[in-house]
Design a protein around this motif. Structure first.
Motif, PDB file in Angstrom:
ATOM      1  N   LEU A   1     -19.845 -92.040  17.470  1.00  0.00           N
ATOM      2  CA  LEU A   1     -18.739 -91.132  17.775  1.00  0.00           C
ATOM      3  C   LEU A   1     -18.622 -90.048  16.714  1.00  0.00           C
ATOM      4  O   LEU A   1     -18.521 -88.850  17.035  1.00  0.00           O
ATOM      5  CB  LEU A   1     -17.435 -91.931  17.861  1.00  0.00           C
ATOM      6  CG  LEU A   1     -16.196 -91.096  18.167  1.00  0.00           C
ATOM      7  CD1 LEU A   1     -16.065 -90.923  19.680  1.00  0.00           C
ATOM      8  CD2 LEU A   1     -14.934 -91.735  17.605  1.00  0.00           C
TER       9      LEU A   1
ATOM     10  N   GLN B   1     -18.267 -85.101  23.568  1.00  0.00           N
ATOM     11  CA  GLN B   1     -19.255 -86.144  23.328  1.00  0.00           C
ATOM     12  C   GLN B   1     -18.615 -87.504  23.086  1.00  0.00           C
ATOM     13  O   GLN B   1     -19.313 -88.521  23.039  1.00  0.00           O
ATOM     14  CB  GLN B   1     -20.139 -85.766  22.141  1.00  0.00           C
ATOM     15  CG  GLN B   1     -21.187 -84.728  22.466  1.00  0.00           C
ATOM     16  CD  GLN B   1     -22.194 -85.250  23.477  1.00  0.00           C
ATOM     17  OE1 GLN B   1     -22.814 -86.286  23.280  1.00  0.00           O
ATOM     18  NE2 GLN B   1     -22.348 -84.544  24.582  1.00  0.00           N
ATOM     19  N   ALA B   2     -17.289 -87.538  22.935  1.00  0.00           N
ATOM     20  CA  ALA B   2     -16.610 -88.824  22.756  1.00  0.00           C
ATOM     21  C   ALA B   2     -16.648 -89.639  24.041  1.00  0.00           C
ATOM     22  O   ALA B   2     -16.731 -90.878  23.997  1.00  0.00           O
ATOM     23  CB  ALA B   2     -15.165 -88.602  22.319  1.00  0.00           C
TER      24      ALA B   2
ATOM     25  N   LEU C   1     -11.249 -95.368  19.627  1.00  0.00           N
ATOM     26  CA  LEU C   1     -12.281 -94.339  19.495  1.00  0.00           C
ATOM     27  C   LEU C   1     -11.735 -92.949  19.809  1.00  0.00           C
ATOM     28  O   LEU C   1     -12.086 -91.968  19.141  1.00  0.00           O
ATOM     29  CB  LEU C   1     -13.460 -94.660  20.417  1.00  0.00           C
ATOM     30  CG  LEU C   1     -14.283 -95.903  20.048  1.00  0.00           C
ATOM     31  CD1 LEU C   1     -15.359 -96.161  21.101  1.00  0.00           C
ATOM     32  CD2 LEU C   1     -14.909 -95.747  18.663  1.00  0.00           C
ATOM     33  N   LEU C   2     -10.874 -92.851  20.809  1.00  0.00           N
ATOM     34  CA  LEU C   2     -10.311 -91.548  21.153  1.00  0.00           C
ATOM     35  C   LEU C   2      -9.364 -91.048  20.059  1.00  0.00           C
ATOM     36  O   LEU C   2      -9.279 -89.837  19.818  1.00  0.00           O
ATOM     37  CB  LEU C   2      -9.579 -91.635  22.492  1.00  0.00           C
ATOM     38  CG  LEU C   2     -10.483 -91.820  23.715  1.00  0.00           C
ATOM     39  CD1 LEU C   2      -9.642 -91.983  24.981  1.00  0.00           C
ATOM     40  CD2 LEU C   2     -11.441 -90.636  23.859  1.00  0.00           C
TER      41      LEU C   2
ATOM     42  N   THR D   1     -11.461 -89.602  17.552  1.00  0.00           N
ATOM     43  CA  THR D   1     -12.079 -88.360  18.023  1.00  0.00           C
ATOM     44  C   THR D   1     -11.300 -87.152  17.530  1.00  0.00           C
ATOM     45  O   THR D   1     -11.885 -86.158  17.074  1.00  0.00           O
ATOM     46  CB  THR D   1     -12.137 -88.344  19.562  1.00  0.00           C
ATOM     47  OG1 THR D   1     -12.981 -89.412  20.011  1.00  0.00           O
ATOM     48  CG2 THR D   1     -12.687 -87.019  20.070  1.00  0.00           C
TER      49      THR D   1
ATOM     50  N   VAL E   1     -19.386 -86.209  17.876  1.00  0.00           N
ATOM     51  CA  VAL E   1     -18.219 -85.324  17.925  1.00  0.00           C
ATOM     52  C   VAL E   1     -18.300 -84.263  16.831  1.00  0.00           C
ATOM     53  O   VAL E   1     -17.988 -83.090  17.052  1.00  0.00           O
ATOM     54  CB  VAL E   1     -16.919 -86.139  17.808  1.00  0.00           C
ATOM     55  CG1 VAL E   1     -15.710 -85.215  17.658  1.00  0.00           C
ATOM     56  CG2 VAL E   1     -16.743 -87.025  19.028  1.00  0.00           C
TER      57      VAL E   1
ATOM     58  N   ARG F   1     -15.652 -82.506  20.981  1.00  0.00           N
ATOM     59  CA  ARG F   1     -14.865 -83.623  21.500  1.00  0.00           C
ATOM     60  C   ARG F   1     -15.435 -84.238  22.777  1.00  0.00           C
ATOM     61  O   ARG F   1     -15.249 -85.426  23.039  1.00  0.00           O
ATOM     62  CB  ARG F   1     -13.433 -83.151  21.789  1.00  0.00           C
ATOM     63  CG  ARG F   1     -12.660 -82.715  20.554  1.00  0.00           C
ATOM     64  CD  ARG F   1     -11.347 -82.081  20.961  1.00  0.00           C
ATOM     65  NE  ARG F   1     -10.619 -81.540  19.814  1.00  0.00           N
ATOM     66  CZ  ARG F   1      -9.592 -82.146  19.236  1.00  0.00           C
ATOM     67  NH1 ARG F   1      -9.168 -83.308  19.704  1.00  0.00           N
ATOM     68  NH2 ARG F   1      -8.981 -81.589  18.210  1.00  0.00           N
TER      69      ARG F   1
ATOM     70  N   VAL G   1     -17.504 -93.652  24.505  1.00  0.00           N
ATOM     71  CA  VAL G   1     -16.494 -94.606  24.975  1.00  0.00           C
ATOM     72  C   VAL G   1     -16.985 -95.339  26.220  1.00  0.00           C
ATOM     73  O   VAL G   1     -16.855 -96.569  26.330  1.00  0.00           O
ATOM     74  CB  VAL G   1     -15.163 -93.884  25.260  1.00  0.00           C
ATOM     75  CG1 VAL G   1     -14.166 -94.836  25.919  1.00  0.00           C
ATOM     76  CG2 VAL G   1     -14.571 -93.332  23.967  1.00  0.00           C
TER      77      VAL G   1
END
Length: 204
Positions: free
Chosen positions: A27, A38-39, A163-164, A167, A31, A36, A43
């Motif tokens: 991540l 690519q997150a 993960l977000l 991000t 990123v 962004r 995920v």
């Protein structure tokens, strides 16, 4: 399934989720270098990998692998080799060298989704979660598969949120270090982390 069981499971896996691993490293790398968007494949790949482990655990296949010394060693070394190889390739690409024929590269190398998926599926520690922690929150008097699905989905939601959240942090940091050299350095650092994770996996 009782909400307290789901909550208890999430509290149990939270420290493991918060520990940086292959998905988190990918991540940061993607990123920071590509933005962004690519997150999402990271995920989705991670989520798919978790569902694969959940399905194998429900079918009892994960237990067979973990109990077989040869099968477990093969899984561990395979995952280690993949992470080391991915890290070395990422290090090479950090220099901005154009690939001779990027479309001819294996899908597992080209696709961010595949990298996150395989990085998770080939991780024996991810499999062990569904064999050690998850059974403690399952009611043995009820059907197993629906309970595994509920707990796996809750874990996927937690991992996705984690993960977000990162991000946004990584994207802002990347904007602060907009220079090409700074991004290349970050790319190399994340590549080195992937290699280190692979070596750690290899030694168990």
């Amino acid at each position: 399934m009782p909400a307290r069981a789901v909550l208890g499971y999430l509290l149990a896996v939270l420290p493991l989720i918060a520990t940086p691993g292959a998905s988190f490293t990918l991540l940061v790398q993607r990123v920071a270098r590509h933005g962004r968007r690519q997150a999402l494949p990271v995920v989705l790949g991670t989520a798919t990998g978790l569902y694969v482990h959940a399905a194998l655990a429900a079918l009892g296949l994960s237990a067979l692998v973990m109990r077989s010394g040869t099968a477990f060693a093969a899984l561990r070394l395979g995952g280690a080799a993949y992470l080391v190889g991915l890290g070395l390739w990422s290090w090479y690409r950090a220099g901005g060298r154009p690939a001779a024929a990027p479309r001819r590269l294996p899908w597992a190398v080209r696709s961010t989704y595949a990298q996150a998926l395989l990085g998770n599926v080939l991780n024996p520690k991810a499999a062990s979660i569904f064999l050690t922690l998850l059974p403690q929150f399952v009611d043995p008097h009820r059907a197993l598969a629906p309970q595994v699905l509920v707990l796996a989905t809750a874990q996927v939601a937690l991992v996705g949120a984690w993960l977000l959240a990162w991000t946004a942090v990584v994207a802002r940091a990347a904007e602060a270090f907009a220079a090409g050299r700074a991004k290349a350095l970050l790319h190399r650092v994340s590549a080195a982390v992937l290699v280190a994770l692979g070596l750690r996996t290899a030694v168990g």
